[in-house]
Motif scaffolding. Structure first.
Motif, PDB file in Angstrom:
ATOM      1  N   CYS A 142       1.561  15.854  13.424  1.00 32.97           N
ATOM      2  CA  CYS A 142       1.473  14.399  13.331  1.00 32.97           C
ATOM      3  C   CYS A 142       2.732  13.738  13.872  1.00 32.97           C
ATOM      4  O   CYS A 142       3.840  14.247  13.701  1.00 32.97           O
ATOM      5  CB  CYS A 142       1.285  13.963  11.870  1.00 32.97           C
ATOM      6  SG  CYS A 142      -0.266  14.499  11.143  1.00 32.97           S
ATOM      7  N   GLN A 145       4.768   7.988  13.400  1.00 31.75           N
ATOM      8  CA  GLN A 145       3.947   6.811  13.097  1.00 31.75           C
ATOM      9  C   GLN A 145       2.753   7.203  12.224  1.00 31.75           C
ATOM     10  O   GLN A 145       2.432   6.510  11.248  1.00 31.75           O
ATOM     11  CB  GLN A 145       3.459   6.122  14.388  1.00 31.75           C
ATOM     12  CG  GLN A 145       4.555   5.488  15.219  1.00 31.75           C
ATOM     13  CD  GLN A 145       5.281   6.500  16.118  1.00 31.75           C
ATOM     14  OE1 GLN A 145       4.975   7.690  16.156  1.00 31.75           O
ATOM     15  NE2 GLN A 145       6.295   6.003  16.824  1.00 31.75           N
ATOM     16  N   GLU A 146       2.095   8.310  12.582  1.00 32.31           N
ATOM     17  CA  GLU A 146       0.941   8.770  11.805  1.00 32.31           C
ATOM     18  C   GLU A 146       1.353   9.156  10.383  1.00 32.31           C
ATOM     19  O   GLU A 146       0.648   8.852   9.418  1.00 32.31           O
ATOM     20  CB  GLU A 146       0.277   9.975  12.493  1.00 32.31           C
ATOM     21  CG  GLU A 146      -0.396   9.641  13.807  1.00 32.31           C
ATOM     22  CD  GLU A 146      -0.837  10.885  14.570  1.00 32.31           C
ATOM     23  OE1 GLU A 146      -1.905  10.818  15.208  1.00 32.31           O
ATOM     24  OE2 GLU A 146      -0.128  11.915  14.528  1.00 32.31           O
ATOM     25  N   GLN A 149       1.949   6.045   8.279  1.00 30.34           N
ATOM     26  CA  GLN A 149       0.690   5.426   7.842  1.00 30.34           C
ATOM     27  C   GLN A 149       0.026   6.247   6.734  1.00 30.34           C
ATOM     28  O   GLN A 149      -0.449   5.689   5.745  1.00 30.34           O
ATOM     29  CB  GLN A 149      -0.271   5.290   9.029  1.00 30.34           C
ATOM     30  CG  GLN A 149       0.139   4.210  10.005  1.00 30.34           C
ATOM     31  CD  GLN A 149      -0.778   4.160  11.223  1.00 30.34           C
ATOM     32  OE1 GLN A 149      -1.567   5.066  11.463  1.00 30.34           O
ATOM     33  NE2 GLN A 149      -0.661   3.075  11.990  1.00 30.34           N
ATOM     34  N   ARG A 150      -0.023   7.577   6.906  1.00 34.24           N
ATOM     35  CA  ARG A 150      -0.691   8.432   5.917  1.00 34.24           C
ATOM     36  C   ARG A 150      -0.012   8.418   4.556  1.00 34.24           C
ATOM     37  O   ARG A 150      -0.670   8.482   3.519  1.00 34.24           O
ATOM     38  CB  ARG A 150      -0.755   9.883   6.417  1.00 34.24           C
ATOM     39  CG  ARG A 150      -1.850  10.083   7.461  1.00 34.24           C
ATOM     40  CD  ARG A 150      -1.843  11.465   8.031  1.00 34.24           C
ATOM     41  NE  ARG A 150      -2.420  12.457   7.126  1.00 34.24           N
ATOM     42  CZ  ARG A 150      -2.719  13.695   7.482  1.00 34.24           C
ATOM     43  NH1 ARG A 150      -2.480  14.095   8.724  1.00 34.24           N
ATOM     44  NH2 ARG A 150      -3.235  14.537   6.623  1.00 34.24           N
ATOM     45  N   SER A 152       2.180   5.990   3.543  1.00 28.35           N
ATOM     46  CA  SER A 152       2.611   4.632   3.188  1.00 28.35           C
ATOM     47  C   SER A 152       4.134   4.542   3.085  1.00 28.35           C
ATOM     48  O   SER A 152       4.694   4.042   2.110  1.00 28.35           O
ATOM     49  CB  SER A 152       1.961   4.181   1.864  1.00 28.35           C
ATOM     50  OG  SER A 152       0.564   4.183   1.985  1.00 28.35           O
ATOM     51  N   SER A 154       7.859   3.680   5.465  1.00 26.18           N
ATOM     52  CA  SER A 154       8.310   3.007   6.676  1.00 26.18           C
ATOM     53  C   SER A 154       8.588   4.055   7.750  1.00 26.18           C
ATOM     54  O   SER A 154       8.891   5.222   7.444  1.00 26.18           O
ATOM     55  CB  SER A 154       9.583   2.200   6.407  1.00 26.18           C
ATOM     56  OG  SER A 154      10.689   3.055   6.258  1.00 26.18           O
TER      57      SER A 154
END
Length: 194
Positions: A142, A145-146, A149-150, A152, A154
């Motif tokens: 990953c 960025q991924e 997001q996964r 939560s 920063s």
């Protein structure tokens, strides 16, 4: 004194041989160890030197300065050892090259498994959250960025965790000199971590 010792040695007196050995073995051992840097091989050279003296006691010169004689004999033993070692190295390198030509990926597969095992052990030393971020990057591929997001988090936190994880892995691998050749192989998929 040297003449009497030589006479007793030529007569096959084991006490003379023991006296000679006890008088010189330690200094000869230290001298050979400086040249070949392997304690076991240095001991073997000294043992071989004294065995040769015992078996050839009848062929020793009439007048002898033991210190000069023994150091000269040791010098020849060391030279022969180094030459034989060079032959063994050339032979081993030729066999490795031959093996690599027949099985070019075999070493990489073994190295990959060893490196993965070491990285898994390093991950065990990571705090849980850093380990989780690193596992997503390392095992699942990953992007930061991924991962952000996964989980939560920063993006900067993910980057910090990844930097911390890489530092832990580097420190861990630094303690394992055997890992250096693995890293030098430049195994695909791992270079992004180092």
């Amino acid at each position: 004194m040297d003449g009497m010792l030589l006479h007793r040695l030529r007569a096959g007196e084991i006490g003379a041989f023991t006296e000679l050995y006890n008088r010189y073995w330690e200094a000869l051992y230290r001298s050979s160890l400086k040249r070949i840097a392997n304690a076991d091989d240095a001991k073997d050279l000294i043992q071989d030197l004294f065995v040769t003296i015992w078996t050839r006691k009848d062929q020793l010169p009439q007048a002898i300065d033991w210190e000069d004689y023994l150091y000269a004999a040791l010098r020849y033993k060391v030279i022969n050892y180094i030459q034989a070692d060079e032959v063994r190295i050339r032979y081993a390198n030729a066999k490795l090259a031959e093996s690599d030509a027949l099985h070019p990926q075999a070493d990489s597969i073994v190295a990959l498994g060893e490196l993965e095992h070491l990285i898994d052990r390093a991950m065990d030393r990571m705090p849980q959250r850093i380990r989780e971020v690193f596992r997503l990057s390392y095992a699942e591929g990953c992007s930061p960025q991924e991962i952000a997001q996964r989980l939560s988090l920063s993006l900067q936190t993910v980057k910090n965790y990844l930097a911390d994880a890489k530092a832990i892995v580097r420190r861990f691998l630094h303690d394992y000199p055997a890992a250096v050749p693995l890293l030098l192989l430049g195994l695909a998929g791992f270079e992004r971590f180092f």
